[in-house]
Enzyme design. Structure first.
Site, PDB file in Angstrom:
ATOM      1  N   LYS A  20       8.500 -21.748  33.164  1.00  7.38           N
ATOM      2  CA  LYS A  20       8.964 -22.970  33.431  1.00  7.38           C
ATOM      3  C   LYS A  20       8.335 -23.208  34.994  1.00  7.38           C
ATOM      4  O   LYS A  20       8.154 -24.667  35.565  1.00  7.38           O
ATOM      5  CB  LYS A  20       9.598 -23.133  32.815  1.00  7.38           C
ATOM      6  N   LYS A  67      11.052 -25.613  46.266  1.00 10.04           N
ATOM      7  CA  LYS A  67      11.936 -24.409  45.105  1.00 10.04           C
ATOM      8  C   LYS A  67      10.695 -23.959  45.099  1.00 10.04           C
ATOM      9  O   LYS A  67      10.088 -21.972  44.336  1.00 10.04           O
ATOM     10  CB  LYS A  67      13.005 -24.545  44.692  1.00 10.04           C
ATOM     11  N   THR A 126      16.199 -25.008  38.844  1.00 12.24           N
ATOM     12  CA  THR A 126      14.901 -25.725  39.140  1.00 12.24           C
ATOM     13  C   THR A 126      14.192 -26.094  37.755  1.00 12.24           C
ATOM     14  O   THR A 126      13.610 -25.719  36.969  1.00 12.24           O
ATOM     15  CB  THR A 126      14.137 -23.807  39.142  1.00 12.24           C
TER      16      THR A 126
END
Length: 289
Positions: free
Chosen positions: A241, A173, A98
């Site tokens: 993150k 995502k 990701t």
């Protein structure tokens, strides 16, 4: 497809299970991971070790990457010992980290210049989905390349959707992560409330999981919380993150996401307490129950 040689870079929680599916299907897989010890169980199953991403990628047809942070992706592809040093013309790069949509676009363009195909294909489903081969895979890149790689994706995914041009998988995502952020707040607040009310929480989950409040997080991570199982299907440090990436992208689009800001602040509180290596369900610790 079974004569294709595969490199897999990054054998973490999900990467390990994905490699097992590839090996079980009969593929020849070469591995690289920053910590070799974590790859030993896969080597014992028949995978081959390489000392750098460049060596792992040499003469391979398909090169998977699944590392931690965008900086790691950048290093793995563009570094002195990176994939682009050895990846051959006609090979296919598949980044399942990701990461930033802009980085997916950068990899795509660099690959195209070298006659290499590239897909961004982040996944959802955590360690359970990886083990069971039921991951949701969101794919960006050229559609014809996606179609060619689909039989391999089907070895470890059950919901595989082509999203569009390079970077589209990563944008999708982000949509996925946005849903999880505020959903985890709801799951943990519900459980915290039930605890304080003295309810039998197993019965509570039985009642609410299949109704309008149901979700993957509630059904899969709710029971883990009740058992005190906070092991990572997905690390808090990696989740933060992802939230940072989503906030950066939202800012570019002039979009305010207050729920995401709140979730990030809550998870950063846990990170500062030393819980970064726990799973996202460890948000329950925020409520001190």
């Amino acid at each position: 497809m079974f004569n294709k040689k595969i490199a897999f870079i990054g054998t973490g929680v999900m990467g390990t299970s994905i490699v097992k599916h590839l090996l079980k299907a009969g593929y020849e897989v070469t591995l690289y991971n920053r910590t070799k010890e974590k790859a030993i169980p896969l080597i014992d199953l028949g995978a081959t070790w390489a000392d750098t991403p460049a060596l792992a990628s040499e003469n391979k047809d398909i090169i998977f990457t699944m590392v931690g942070f965008p900086k790691d992706v950048e290093d793995v592809y563009f570094g002195d010992d990176g994939i682009f040093k050895t990846a051959k013309k006609g090979s296919t790069l598949i980044d399942m980290t990701t990461s930033k949509p802009s980085l997916a676009e950068k990899i795509y363009e660099a690959a195209k210049e070298k006659g290499i195909m590239s897909l961004d294909a982040p996944v959802s489903g955590g360690d359970i989905g990886a083990k069971n081969g039921t991951l949701s895979i969101m794919v960006g890149g050229d559609e014809e390349v996606f179609k060619e790689m689909l039989p391999i994706f089907e070895l470890f995914g059950s919901n595989i959707v082509y999203q569009g041009k390079a970077g589209s998988g990563q944008h999708t995502k982000m949509c996925n992560q946005l849903l999880i952020t505020t959903n985890m707040i709801g799951v943990c607040e519900s459980i915290a409330y039930g605890m304080k009310a003295g309810l039998d929480l197993n019965k509570v989950l039985e009642s609410v999981s299949s109704g309008a409040a149901g979700s993957w997080s509630l059904s899969n991570l709710g029971p883990r919380i009740l058992k005190g199982d906070l092991d990572p299907g997905f690390y808090i440090k990696h989740f933060i993150k992802d939230m940072k990436i989503a906030l950066e992208e939202a800012e570019k689009m002039e979009l305010d996401l207050p729920g995401l800001h709140l979730a990030k602040e809550m998870y950063e509180t846990l990170l500062n307490k030393g819980y970064g290596d726990l799973g996202t369900q460890a948000l329950i610790k925020y409520y001190n129950v």
